[in-house]
Design an enzyme around this catalytic site. Structure first.
Site, PDB file in Angstrom:
ATOM      1  N   ARG A  51       0.822  -1.199  -0.838  1.00 21.25           N
ATOM      2  CA  ARG A  51       0.224   0.139  -0.508  1.00 21.25           C
ATOM      3  C   ARG A  51       0.578   1.066  -0.031  1.00 21.25           C
ATOM      4  NH1 ARG A  51      -1.773   0.530   5.648  1.00 21.25           N
ATOM      5  NH2 ARG A  51      -1.490   2.726   5.635  1.00 21.25           N
ATOM      6  N   HIS A 110      -3.392   4.632   4.442  1.00 18.54           N
ATOM      7  CA  HIS A 110      -4.996   3.857   5.067  1.00 18.54           C
ATOM      8  C   HIS A 110      -5.997   4.039   4.464  1.00 18.54           C
ATOM      9  CE1 HIS A 110      -6.984   0.731   6.726  1.00 18.54           C
ATOM     10  NE2 HIS A 110      -7.989   1.376   7.094  1.00 18.54           N
ATOM     11  N   TYR A 159       4.208   6.286  10.781  1.00 22.76           N
ATOM     12  CA  TYR A 159       4.801   5.055  11.946  1.00 22.76           C
ATOM     13  C   TYR A 159       5.585   4.254  10.855  1.00 22.76           C
ATOM     14  CZ  TYR A 159       0.445   4.028   8.967  1.00 22.76           C
ATOM     15  OH  TYR A 159      -0.435   4.088   7.937  1.00 22.76           O
TER      16      TYR A 159
END
Length: 379
Positions: A273, A277, A286
């Site tokens: 990805r 998100h 992160y």
């Protein structure tokens, strides 16, 4: 000491084209699917490349519209185009797809107008399309819930006698799509149990994009998804999710097996990805930037274009034409989004129950009176 290549899915991973577009030699992993790829034509390659580019442009426009306040949210598929296009194009018209909420590429392949995807994220309708018009179910926001929906539908197809008849226009398969994070949900695992024991005509398609929101793979599972299928009693395959040819071949084989009555298959598309998100997420909090840079080298569109140029499947004018078509598509989507009418607020009470419900009817009447009071006050 050589660092581990995080883009390497291991020797079991089915792959036909490398990151630079070079056709790979036949291996033990890809040999069962080689004929499917070899039978593909230049027109097939051009069609898939067009899908990849236009799907990415739809996604980019959705992201931009959200940032400009036209959408409330947008879940990007950036980097996962090959996984979705390869799987979507392997389906037959009678097959049925059950998506999560990121399957914009599958929707495109099933013929769902991209404008329809925007309604739910703009908040102006209850989903945006007729599921049965394209055999593409509505988006499912509850993680993993669609896996049970798909299993139940596949069991129904089986009981309707639409499996293993030998009629290519009748035999039907079902596909259920989720991300790697969805594999930790109870619904997902229950679906695999029911599909296995009923030998349902179902393909579970897991897009392992390495991150479940902010949780990496090692916090989700110890055994990769494709190997876990054996514990449920059916085959699992890992495919390079950035190689559209490999995804198409593996998915086609799995769907053919399901339609023939051979039961379910789990496909793990090993991908990444490249975006957030959703637009409410900040992956820089992160995820190291270096990781993204490494995966960019395996970009599915760059890879497919390199393959086509090497094999002479298309010339410069073709690629220019697709880019121009993408610009036109983006303008069309933007205009359609901005012109979507706001719904009558009273419709929020509609279809809550299959039949009329006295409590809902009373609440609707009270809300209608409240709205009418503004009109009476000259608002």
């Amino acid at each position: 000491m050589m660092e581990h290549d995080i883009t390497d899915g291991g020797p079991d991973m089915v792959q036909f084209v490398d990151g630079d577009g070079n056709r790979l030699e036949t291996t033990e992993a890809n040999a069962p699917y080689a004929k499917i790829v070899e039978d593909m034509t230049s027109e097939d390659a051009r069609s898939m490349y067009r899908d990849l580019v236009l799907v990415r442009r739809v996604d980019a426009e959705g992201f931009a519209l959200q940032r400009q306040g036209e959408l409330g949210l947008w879940p990007s598929l950036l980097g996962q185009e090959a996984a979705q296009v390869g799987a979507g194009r392997a389906m037959r018209p009678q097959d049925y797809a059950f998506p999560g909420y990121r399957e914009h590429g599958v929707a495109w392949c099933r013929g769902v107008p991209p404008e329809n995807l925007l309604g739910i994220f703009r908040g102006v309708n209850h989903g945006g399309w007729d599921s049965n018009a394209n055999n593409f179910h509505l988006y499912t926001i509850v993680i993993g819930n669609q896996m049970l929906h798909a299993t139940g539908y596949a069991m129904g197809v089986q009981r309707d006698g639409k499996v293993g008849t030998g009629d290519p226009d009748r035999d039907t398969a079902v596909m259920a799509f989720t991300g790697d994070g969805g594999t930790a949900q109870g619904d997902y695992n229950e679906a695999l149990v029911f599909a296995s024991v009923s030998n349902a005509p179902l393909v579970f398609f897991v897009q392992n994009n390495q991150w479940a929101i902010s949780e990496p793979n090692y916090k989700q599972f110890r055994i990769p998804p494709y190997l876990r299928a054996r514990g449920f009693g059916f085959p699992g395959v890992r495919v390079d999710g950035n190689d559209v040819l490999a995804v198409y071949a593996v998915t086609k084989a799995a769907l053919d097996a399901a339609r023939a009555g051979q039961g379910p298959t789990l496909i793990e598309a090993f991908t990444y990805r490249m975006g957030a998100h959703t637009t409410s997420d900040d992956p820089t909090k992160y995820r190291p930037a270096a990781e993204l840079d490494i995966w960019k080298e395996k970009d599915p569109i760059k890879r497919m274009r390199g393959f086509m140029e090497t094999k002479g499947h298309a010339d410069a004018s073709f690629f220019e034409q697709i880019d121009a078509e993408a610009d036109e598509l983006a303008a069309r989507i933007r205009k359609a989004c901005q012109e979507m009418p706001d719904p009558d607020l009273r419709t929020m009470f509609d279809h809550t129950y299959a039949e009329e419900h006295p409590v809902i009817e009373a609440e609707k009447a009270e809300f209608s009176a409240y709205l009418d009071s503004f009109e009476e006050a000259g608002r």
